[in-house]
Scaffold this active site. Sequence first.
Site, PDB file in Angstrom:
ATOM      1  CG  ASP A 165      -0.181   0.124   2.536  1.00 48.79           C
ATOM      2  OD1 ASP A 165       0.729  -0.696   2.777  1.00 48.79           O
ATOM      3  OD2 ASP A 165      -0.469   1.042   3.328  1.00 48.79           O
ATOM      4  CG  HIS A 475      -0.956  -7.075  -1.798  1.00 44.74           C
ATOM      5  ND1 HIS A 475      -2.232  -7.206  -2.281  1.00 44.74           N
ATOM      6  CD2 HIS A 475      -0.972  -5.991  -0.987  1.00 44.74           C
ATOM      7  CE1 HIS A 475      -2.993  -6.252  -1.771  1.00 44.74           C
ATOM      8  NE2 HIS A 475      -2.259  -5.495  -0.990  1.00 44.74           N
ATOM      9  CG  ASP A 521       4.460 -15.150  -7.112  1.00 40.78           C
ATOM     10  OD1 ASP A 521       4.322 -14.034  -6.581  1.00 40.78           O
ATOM     11  OD2 ASP A 521       5.072 -15.330  -8.188  1.00 40.78           O
ATOM     12  CD  GLU A 530       1.109  -5.472   2.052  1.00 43.95           C
ATOM     13  OE1 GLU A 530       0.254  -6.106   2.699  1.00 43.95           O
ATOM     14  OE2 GLU A 530       1.153  -4.239   1.990  1.00 43.95           O
TER      15      GLU A 530
HETATM   16  O1  9MR Z   1       3.070  -6.452   9.163  1.00 43.13           O
HETATM   17  C1  9MR Z   1       1.791  -6.355   9.750  1.00 43.13           C
HETATM   18  C2  9MR Z   1       1.397  -7.693  10.315  1.00 43.13           C
HETATM   19  O2  9MR Z   1       2.279  -8.054  11.352  1.00 43.13           O
HETATM   20  C3  9MR Z   1      -0.024  -7.633  10.808  1.00 43.13           C
HETATM   21  O3  9MR Z   1      -0.424  -8.923  11.222  1.00 43.13           O
HETATM   22  C4  9MR Z   1      -0.941  -7.129   9.706  1.00 43.13           C
HETATM   23  C5  9MR Z   1      -2.375  -7.019  10.123  1.00 43.13           C
HETATM   24  O4  9MR Z   1      -2.564  -6.039  11.069  1.00 43.13           O
HETATM   25  O5  9MR Z   1      -0.496  -5.859   9.257  1.00 43.13           O
HETATM   26  C6  9MR Z   1       0.797  -5.875   8.729  1.00 43.13           C
HETATM   27  O6  9MR Z   1       1.154  -4.605   8.359  1.00 43.13           O
HETATM   28  C7  9MR Z   1       0.600  -4.066   7.188  1.00 43.13           C
HETATM   29  C8  9MR Z   1       0.209  -2.639   7.534  1.00 43.13           C
HETATM   30  O7  9MR Z   1      -0.848  -2.649   8.425  1.00 43.13           O
HETATM   31  C9  9MR Z   1      -0.113  -1.801   6.308  1.00 43.13           C
HETATM   32  N1  9MR Z   1       0.921  -1.874   5.331  1.00 43.13           N
HETATM   33  C10 9MR Z   1       1.235  -3.231   4.924  1.00 43.13           C
HETATM   34  C11 9MR Z   1       1.681  -4.049   6.104  1.00 43.13           C
HETATM   35  C12 9MR Z   1       2.112  -5.461   5.690  1.00 43.13           C
HETATM   36  O8  9MR Z   1       1.081  -6.288   5.344  1.00 43.13           O
END
Ligand code: 9MR
Length: 548
Positions: A165, A475, A521, A530
Amino acid sequence: MYNAVKYNRTEVLFLNNKHIFIDQAGYLPDMQKLAVLNIQAESFEVINSSGEVCYCGTPVLAGTDSKAGEQVWTADFSQLRSTGRYHLRLPDGERSFSFDIKDNVYDTCLDDVTKAFYYLRCGCGLDEKHAGVFKHGKCHTGKALVWTDNSIALEATGGWHDAGDYGRYVTAGACALAHLLYAYKLYPAVFDRQSLNIPESGGKEPDLLAECRVELNWLMKMQREDGAVYHKLTTKGHAPFIMPEEDTAQLYLLPPSSMATADTAAVLALASGVYSLLDEEYSELLLERALLSYSWLESNPDYLFENQKECTTGGYGEHNDRDNRFWAASELYVITGEEKYHDHLKAFNNDIGDSVAFGYGDMSGLGKLAYLLSGTGSRSLREKYSADFIAAADKLAAECENGAYGCSLNEMSFGWGSNMTVLKNAMVMLLADRFSHTKKYECYAAEQIHYLLGKNPLSISYVSGCGEYSIERPHLRPVYADGIDECIPGMVSGGPNRYLSDPFAKKLIPEGTAPMKCFIDDYDCYSLNEITIYWNSPAVFVLAHFNS
Ligand code: 9MR
Ligand code: ZN
């Protein structure tokens, strides 16, 4: 908003038809070299690029690997030390992906995972000279409104996009910066010779430090005049799968948190030390800003986090700020030598306990690392902290022995971003070696890299562009939206997540799949595939070690 499919998923699901699992970058000449097989074979051969058989061996049954959910064999070719490009071959003719044995075998991979940060730069645009086909226009250049008072509009451009994102989150940024700055502190020679073809290349400082400035400068913009630091800077919700410059929705600054403020104080203090020899003025500015945030922490001793539910981008919530404050106290003690910070640090010791974690959710390990590397402070505390690293490394090494893949994660730990845990565990083991003056854990740390780069039951390299078969559809919005087949190189995928935490993962991966195989993937599967800055940063640290 999601559902980005633009390839044949069914084909991809059945691509995993390999039976030989190796590190697709390769192996250092003098280190252990293992492959894993999931079929029985009487023998295996290692063949060089001229087709000559350079080594012959017999696979050894390793039993049923519960993390992979199948019976596996180990093929050991550690005795092969000659430089070259090779593959393994089984009597039935199956061949593995290719790999190298040579010094600096991870050079390219290290450069790529480091340059990934350049590709994630926000606010500046990427030009063709440095980004090639991955160039794009200036993004997220508008002013940001303070979420709780929309009459205030502030300029806070810059930094790195967090992940798939386009959000920018302070604790995540501080965490990634810490890994990178400590990588520089411990392995400066590796980065002094690195040339990444970024706009600052060839300048006065190593490319890594030029890159870190991008995020440091942005962090300072996130700081309020009173030292409190906004928790994040994002739009109201995640953008669809568009290029960053097309994401023109209103940006907001979400309320300050004590975690963001403490992490900023800590990482700016750390950076002040790192840049002190290169740019005194910058170093002073960093320290001044670190002290500003720290003084806010002193007058605001309580945990502060005001999540705004209507803002649906990443929360990065935490239940307490003890570890963040501990880390800040430690870095400020190290750089100023003032006993006040030492006292603060000691006051958090009970809350921190034995933790040596390096993630945004628990920064304790960074506070201990700062203290140990400084050589100052009390002898008994230093002994305690280094014992914490060694005890943690012992546990991890034992887990590496549990299963043929040498992976330090136990069955339950394959969660969101499991590859970060793998890499962070490698960091802990490398540091335990340093603090115990041994090389006891290095070999286990190397196995974490081998796992990441293809010695895993899916035979996939989790770093885009590294190896013959690596992730191609992370992602990561630009990778989908840029219309280019090739993936941006050097992106570290989150990796297997047995909890299948997103709807697409649930749909695509059968329930009961073995933890290490809970991966696909696929662009949509944000809980598996991601990328984030703080999953790339520990890769920089660990690869730097093996290039040093
Ligand atoms: O890295 C984060 C992971 O540990 C959490 O379980 C997850 C759900 O809350 O969120 C991940 O962080 C994301 C963040 O909220 C927004 N940018 C992308 C991050 C990676 O997925
Ligand atoms: Zn941007």
